[in-house]
Design a protein around this motif. Structure first.
Motif, PDB file in Angstrom:
ATOM      1  N   PHE A 390      30.539  17.775 -53.134  1.00 42.30           N
ATOM      2  CA  PHE A 390      29.473  16.973 -52.524  1.00 42.30           C
ATOM      3  C   PHE A 390      28.662  16.196 -53.567  1.00 42.30           C
ATOM      4  N   LEU A 391      29.371  15.709 -54.592  1.00 46.82           N
ATOM      5  CA  LEU A 391      28.741  14.896 -55.631  1.00 46.82           C
ATOM      6  C   LEU A 391      29.439  13.556 -55.740  1.00 46.82           C
ATOM      7  N   GLU A 392      28.688  12.578 -56.237  1.00 46.62           N
ATOM      8  CA  GLU A 392      29.279  11.323 -56.658  1.00 46.62           C
ATOM      9  C   GLU A 392      29.761  11.483 -58.108  1.00 46.62           C
ATOM     10  N   SER A 394      29.134   9.998 -61.035  1.00 46.90           N
ATOM     11  CA  SER A 394      28.135  10.068 -62.098  1.00 46.90           C
ATOM     12  C   SER A 394      27.329  11.354 -62.024  1.00 46.90           C
ATOM     13  N   GLU A 395      27.130  11.882 -60.818  1.00 47.63           N
ATOM     14  CA  GLU A 395      26.369  13.115 -60.666  1.00 47.63           C
ATOM     15  C   GLU A 395      27.116  14.297 -61.279  1.00 47.63           C
ATOM     16  N   PHE A 396      28.433  14.298 -61.148  1.00 46.96           N
ATOM     17  CA  PHE A 396      29.229  15.383 -61.728  1.00 46.96           C
ATOM     18  C   PHE A 396      29.053  15.420 -63.244  1.00 46.96           C
ATOM     19  N   GLN A 397      29.073  14.251 -63.869  1.00 45.88           N
ATOM     20  CA  GLN A 397      28.867  14.191 -65.311  1.00 45.88           C
ATOM     21  C   GLN A 397      27.469  14.679 -65.679  1.00 45.88           C
ATOM     22  N   LYS A 398      26.495  14.390 -64.837  1.00 44.48           N
ATOM     23  CA  LYS A 398      25.122  14.810 -65.116  1.00 44.48           C
ATOM     24  C   LYS A 398      24.976  16.330 -65.106  1.00 44.48           C
ATOM     25  N   ILE A 399      25.563  17.004 -64.114  1.00 43.89           N
ATOM     26  CA  ILE A 399      25.382  18.461 -64.062  1.00 43.89           C
ATOM     27  C   ILE A 399      26.100  19.126 -65.226  1.00 43.89           C
ATOM     28  N   GLN A 400      27.189  18.534 -65.704  1.00 40.45           N
ATOM     29  CA  GLN A 400      27.871  19.124 -66.847  1.00 40.45           C
ATOM     30  C   GLN A 400      27.072  18.913 -68.133  1.00 40.45           C
ATOM     31  N   ARG A 401      26.227  17.875 -68.139  1.00 37.17           N
ATOM     32  CA  ARG A 401      25.325  17.669 -69.280  1.00 37.17           C
ATOM     33  C   ARG A 401      23.964  18.319 -69.028  1.00 37.17           C
ATOM     34  N   GLU A 402      23.856  19.015 -67.898  1.00 35.74           N
ATOM     35  CA  GLU A 402      22.629  19.705 -67.501  1.00 35.74           C
ATOM     36  C   GLU A 402      21.456  18.749 -67.342  1.00 35.74           C
ATOM     37  N   GLU A 403      21.736  17.570 -66.859  1.00 33.68           N
ATOM     38  CA  GLU A 403      20.687  16.605 -66.551  1.00 33.68           C
ATOM     39  C   GLU A 403      20.300  16.741 -65.087  1.00 33.68           C
ATOM     40  N   PRO A 404      19.032  16.543 -64.755  1.00 30.90           N
ATOM     41  CA  PRO A 404      18.595  16.697 -63.356  1.00 30.90           C
ATOM     42  C   PRO A 404      19.187  15.614 -62.460  1.00 30.90           C
ATOM     43  N   LEU A 405      19.450  15.997 -61.225  1.00 30.75           N
ATOM     44  CA  LEU A 405      19.958  15.042 -60.238  1.00 30.75           C
ATOM     45  C   LEU A 405      18.811  14.529 -59.378  1.00 30.75           C
ATOM     46  N   GLU A 406      19.021  13.359 -58.812  1.00 28.52           N
ATOM     47  CA  GLU A 406      18.057  12.836 -57.843  1.00 28.52           C
ATOM     48  C   GLU A 406      18.084  13.711 -56.589  1.00 28.52           C
ATOM     49  N   LEU A 407      16.940  13.859 -55.949  1.00 29.15           N
ATOM     50  CA  LEU A 407      16.894  14.622 -54.701  1.00 29.15           C
ATOM     51  C   LEU A 407      17.668  13.889 -53.612  1.00 29.15           C
ATOM     52  N   PRO A 408      18.197  14.619 -52.638  1.00 27.39           N
ATOM     53  CA  PRO A 408      18.884  13.964 -51.520  1.00 27.39           C
ATOM     54  C   PRO A 408      17.974  12.924 -50.872  1.00 27.39           C
ATOM     55  N   PRO A 409      18.479  11.714 -50.658  1.00 28.72           N
ATOM     56  CA  PRO A 409      17.617  10.631 -50.152  1.00 28.72           C
ATOM     57  C   PRO A 409      17.144  10.889 -48.723  1.00 28.72           C
ATOM     58  N   LYS A 410      15.966  10.359 -48.433  1.00 26.48           N
ATOM     59  CA  LYS A 410      15.347  10.532 -47.125  1.00 26.48           C
ATOM     60  C   LYS A 410      16.049   9.682 -46.080  1.00 26.48           C
ATOM     61  N   PRO A 411      16.199  10.211 -44.850  1.00 26.72           N
ATOM     62  CA  PRO A 411      16.761   9.397 -43.771  1.00 26.72           C
ATOM     63  C   PRO A 411      15.934   8.118 -43.601  1.00 26.72           C
ATOM     64  N   PRO A 412      16.559   7.011 -43.201  1.00 25.53           N
ATOM     65  CA  PRO A 412      17.923   6.919 -42.654  1.00 25.53           C
ATOM     66  C   PRO A 412      19.014   6.740 -43.708  1.00 25.53           C
ATOM     67  N   GLN A 413      18.687   6.854 -45.001  1.00 30.65           N
ATOM     68  CA  GLN A 413      19.729   6.756 -46.019  1.00 30.65           C
ATOM     69  C   GLN A 413      20.721   7.911 -45.856  1.00 30.65           C
ATOM     70  N   SER A 414      21.983   7.636 -46.145  1.00 23.94           N
ATOM     71  CA  SER A 414      23.008   8.674 -46.026  1.00 23.94           C
ATOM     72  C   SER A 414      22.966   9.585 -47.244  1.00 23.94           C
TER      73      SER A 414
END
Length: 526
Positions: A390-392, A394-414
């Motif tokens: 459930f990652l995009e 660039s997000e996968f690379q971020k968690i492997q570098r232990e960088e914080p991810l953006e919070l899940p966007p607020k509706p109506p964004q997917s």
């Protein structure tokens, strides 16, 4: 004028049709029933089944959450308080001669469906059915793996000692082994479910054993020197008068989570007050939403508490729940999933053993073919994160570098992160190890199924079917630089306090191991 009126009527009609097609049961975060979650997956499958011709499964790892359960005792008390407060609000409105026409009839004199219950958190019949049917489906889908006579070394079934998890393992086993034995008219097969004590179960209850996740400890002038069973009561009494601060990791995070949720709750509280004429508070709104989730999931009632909220409000409340799951159990903090490394190592080790047995052509019945585990959302969610689901990209690379991810966007964004999909009741991850023809680029492949559907692994170029060595290199290896002890061992600033902290840690482990099932069922664990 007629044209404007016609457009207005069409708009209203369209909105009514949309509302009628809205199913609140699809928006209950981790309280979503598995049949609903699986239907969501079926209608929006992330990837097609790309299993190459000639590949055959040789081993399965299953990590599953327990099935649908009743609310725990803490939550049942909260619902009893809600009943009392609703009664007070209605009496107050009557005393002020306010109209009650807009107040739903069910709310007058309402009592909690769980009023008077002495226990809570247990697996209910729907939850039993979820796991029983899952067992049948897995056996039929991978029939070549389950054609042998049952033996606990070939098909080990493991569960935590929390009753709803062990009961889920039993329900699964009854389906998985249905008509395989000779017990009674239904031809039941007896089977084994094993568990570790909670204080040492770093495979399935790592969240309970991880010191840095579970507590932070500051000790001043502590003179206690033993945590043996006869000293437990003395220890607890001592702790109550010592200068000790024990702060649950989740408790530290909850104020920030509450701040994020407050605007949503405040907005909806204002709407409810206007809509029904009662002086609801923010806490009332939160508890009514909890009641909605329990009624819809456990009791199949969607026209009472759930009927208080519009579809757009439900979607916002779901998003707020998803934020909480993300921050406290998911990608929101690396410790949430780093502490699950022992489970990931256990999965990889079982695959390596299966490959060795296949290469050395061990005789049937002499090696493991499936490792079946049953636990909690606190187990399934971190494991899902370790796999990078459930990652995009660039997000996968971020968690492997232990960088914080953006919070899940607020509706109506997917958004990809939805609790109803990530960890519904009976939610599960299956890792299928395949043996493929020699002429393929790799002899062994790992396929990941989430809630029985193939799901892409961002770390494997978006494929759900990944060469085993690539799976180890790109998905597993980056996590293994963080062993469990380094992630979870509490670090104190004062070097001279370390011996004391070790003894205190032993005490906590002792206390955890002495918890009875009733204590376990009353927590907020999912």
């Amino acid at each position: 004028m007629f044209a404007i009126l016609k457009l207005l009527l069409l708009s209203i009609s369209s909105q009514l049709n949309a509302d009628q097609g809205f199913d609140v049961r699809r928006h209950l975060c981790t309280v979503t029933r598995y049949d609903v979650a699986k239907d969501i997956a079926n209608t929006s499958a992330a990837a097609a089944n790309n299993t190459p011709n000639g590949c055959t499964p040789i081993h399965i790892n299953l990590v599953a959450r327990h099935g649908t359960r009743s609310p725990n005792k803490k939550r049942m008390r909260e619902l009893d308080k809600l009943a009392s407060h609703l009664g007070e609000l209605i009496r107050e409105a009557e005393e002020q001669n306010l109209s009650l026409e807009k107040v739903p009839s069910w709310m007058r004199g309402w009592k909690s469906p769980w009023r008077g219950k002495l226990k809570g958190g247990e697996l209910i019949s729907k939850g039993e059915e979820e796991l029983y049917n899952l067992g049948i489906r897995i056996r039929l889908r991978f029939s070549e793996l389950f054609d042998e006579e049952y033996h606990p070394d070939v098909y080990p079934i493991k569960a935590t000692q929390v009753p709803r998890a062990s009961a889920s393992a039993v329900a699964f086993g009854m389906g998985f082994l249905s008509e395989k034995g000779g017990l009674g008219p239904a031809q039941h097969q007896s089977f084994t479910v094993t568990s570790e004590i909670p204080a040492s179960d770093i495979i399935l209850r790592f969240h309970d054993c991880c010191g840095n996740y579970k507590w932070e400890i500051e000790v001043v002038d502590l003179h206690f020197s033993s945590c043996s069973l006869p000293r437990v009561v003395e220890a607890v009494n001592f702790l109550s008068i010592s200068h000790i601060c024990i702060q649950d990791f989740k408790k530290k995070q909850e104020p920030a989570v509450d701040k994020l949720k407050e605007p949503v709750l405040d907005e909806i509280t204002t709407a409810l007050v206007s809509r029904y004429g009662l002086k609801f508070t923010r806490q009332d709104t939160a508890t009514l939403w909890f009641l909605c989730k329990q009624e819809a999931s456990v009791l199949d009632i969607t026209d009472r508490a759930c009927g208080l909220f519009s579809p757009s409000e439900v979607v916002l409340l779901e998003w707020a729940d998803d934020l909480e799951l993300f921050i406290l159990k998911g990608y929101g903090n690396s410790i949430n999933y780093r502490m699950g490394v022992p489970l990931l190592e256990d999965v990889v080790q079982s695959m390596e053993q299966a490959i060795k047995a296949n290469e050395e052509k061990h005789p049937p019945g002499s090696y493991e073919k499936a490792r079946l585990r049953f636990a909690h959302a606190e187990t399934v969610v971190p494991f899902t994160c370790l796999l990078g689901l459930f990652l995009e990209g660039s997000e996968f690379q971020k968690i492997q570098r232990e960088e914080p991810l953006e919070l899940p966007p607020k509706p109506p964004q997917s958004r990809n992160w939805r609790g109803s999909t990530v960890a519904p009741f009976a939610g599960n991850n299956m890792l299928i190890l395949h043996s493929c023809p020699e002429n393929s680029k790799s002899k062994y492949f790992v396929q990941v199924l989430h809630n029985e559907q193939p799901v892409p692994m961002t770390g494997c170029n978006g494929s759900d079917f990944c060469p085993f060595e690539e799976f180890k290199e790109k998905i597993v290896a980056p996590h293994l630089k963080h062993d469990y002890d380094s992630v979870c061992t509490a670090k104190l600033e004062e070097p001279e306090q370390k011996p004391v902290s070790n003894k205190l840690s032993q005490l906590f482990r002792c206390l955890l191991s002495l918890q009875n099932d009733d204590t376990q069922s009353t927590g907020d664990e999912l």
